[in-house]
Enzyme design. Structure first.
Site, mmCIF file in Angstrom:
data_model
loop_
_atom_site.group_PDB
_atom_site.id
_atom_site.type_symbol
_atom_site.label_atom_id
_atom_site.label_comp_id
_atom_site.label_asym_id
_atom_site.label_seq_id
_atom_site.Cartn_x
_atom_site.Cartn_y
_atom_site.Cartn_z
ATOM 1 N N ASP A 65 104.354 70.753 17.537
ATOM 2 C CA ASP A 65 105.183 71.484 16.577
ATOM 3 C C ASP A 65 104.324 72.179 15.521
ATOM 4 O O ASP A 65 104.487 73.369 15.256
ATOM 5 C CB ASP A 65 106.166 70.505 15.925
ATOM 6 C CG ASP A 65 107.282 71.177 15.149
ATOM 7 O OD1 ASP A 65 107.581 72.354 15.403
ATOM 8 O OD2 ASP A 65 107.878 70.492 14.306
ATOM 9 N N SER A 67 108.027 64.186 23.403
ATOM 10 C CA SER A 67 108.232 62.833 22.864
ATOM 11 C C SER A 67 107.082 61.860 23.098
ATOM 12 O O SER A 67 107.191 60.695 22.737
ATOM 13 C CB SER A 67 109.548 62.201 23.369
ATOM 14 O OG SER A 67 110.650 62.773 22.715
#
Length: 174
Positions: free
Chosen positions: A37, A125
């Site tokens: 991110d 994740s």
């Protein structure tokens, strides 16, 4: 459905992929963070952040829920779009594998809707959200092979040799 998609795996930096869409393992704020991110926001620049802020001000005031996906411009990245998806935090007491699978299928759906011919995924994740690599790779393989919506070329771009090995095992490309 995977017969209509060419799936490849490689070790590399997802921010350097020349694809139509890059999938961002985002946090729900959509405003940047660490890992993939942070790298996408840093390299994509202000245009990505500006579109994420607009999304937060309109449809996603409370943030993007885990398992959903939304697209923005790719800014300075060599892609056309960034598809932001929020993976679940791994839990030993609750099965969240359907949410992780949804990250892949919803991202494909968004890519297909944009008309993307190619999309690059990270290992969603598996960083700060602590999902075990082998399990995440298996879930990704199942989700992509059984997706109802496809794009012609899917790349899984893994940051480490360990992640690449886990995904190769799951996709039977070892």
């Amino acid at each position: 459905m995977a017969d209509r998609m060419r799936i490849s795996l490689s070790r590399g930096d997802i921010t350097e992929q020349h694809v139509d869409a890059v999938v961002n393992a985002a946090n729900s704020s959509l405003l940047g963070g660490g890992g993939v991110d942070g790298a996408i926001h840093r390299k994509g620049g202000g245009a990505v952040l500006a579109e994420c802020r607009r999304l937060r001000a309109s449809h996603y005031g409370g943030g993007l829920p885990p398992g959903q996906a939304v697209a923005t411009t790719a800014g300075n990245l060599p892609a056309r779009w960034v598809i932001h998806t929020v993976g679940p935090v791994y839990s030993t007491s609750e099965d969240r594998s359907a949410v992780l699978a949804s990250c892949f299928t919803e991202s494909l759906r968004v890519a297909h809707g944009l008309g993307a011919e190619s999309v690059a995924f990270p290992a969603i994740s598996t960083g700060v959200y602590r999902w075990p690599l082998d399990d995440a790779a298996r879930i990704a393989a199942d989700a992509l092979h059984n997706a109802e919506v496809t794009v012609p070329r899917v790349e899984l771009v893994l940051f480490s040799e360990t992640a690449l090995a886990a995904f190769r095992r799951a996709f039977d490309t070892a």
